[in-house]
Write a protein that holds these residues in place. Structure first.
Motif, PDB file in Angstrom:
ATOM      1  N   THR A  33      66.572 -56.915 -17.177  1.00  0.00           N
ATOM      2  CA  THR A  33      66.043 -57.154 -15.845  1.00  0.00           C
ATOM      3  C   THR A  33      65.875 -58.660 -15.689  1.00  0.00           C
ATOM      4  N   SER A  52      67.385 -55.236 -11.213  1.00  0.00           N
ATOM      5  CA  SER A  52      67.635 -54.414 -12.392  1.00  0.00           C
ATOM      6  C   SER A  52      68.912 -54.837 -13.099  1.00  0.00           C
ATOM      7  N   SER A 103      61.036 -53.174 -15.670  1.00  0.00           N
ATOM      8  CA  SER A 103      60.904 -54.123 -14.576  1.00  0.00           C
ATOM      9  C   SER A 103      59.438 -54.428 -14.338  1.00  0.00           C
TER      10      SER A 103
END
Length: 123
Positions: A33, A52, A103
């Motif tokens: 990420t 992402s 994330s």
């Protein structure tokens, strides 16, 4: 280890645009990420945007939603931040960061950082 190098900062007038780039070393860039953060003197580092590993999911801070776009090119090991309709309050040092797993909007959860690039929005 991952090394990140930002570029593309500079001086721009209000309403103008800039595109920041962040080039990464290492073979595993495509699994990370990536995020952009910014910081002004005396303030905590602030979340700007994250993307992402596939590029399929992005998140933005409310303050930049609709004006900034984060993207990545895994073949080039590079992540970008397109900044449009810039405002004086966007003035900051902008950092890119890599997160190995998952994330987050929390800068403390990122594993690798670039050295930063200065963006100044002023007439």
């Amino acid at each position: 280890q991952v090394q990140l190098v930002e570029s593309g900062g500079g001086l721009v007038q209000p309403g103008g645009s800039l595109r920041l780039s962040c080039a990464a070393s290492g073979r595993t860039f495509s699994t990370y990420t990536m995020g952009w953060f910014r910081q002004t003197p005396g303030k905590e580092r602030e979340f700007v945007a994250t993307i992402s590993w596939s590029g399929g999911t992005t998140y933005y801070a409310d303050s930049v939603q609709g004006r900034f776009t984060i993207s990545r090119d895994n073949a080039k090991n590079t992540v970008y931040l397109q900044m449009n309709s810039l405002k004086p309050e966007d003035t900051a040092v902008y950092y890119c960061a890599a997160k190995i797993v998952g994330s987050s909007r929390d800068y403390a959860r990122y594993d690798y950082w670039g050295q930063g690039t200065q963006v100044t929005v002023s007439s």
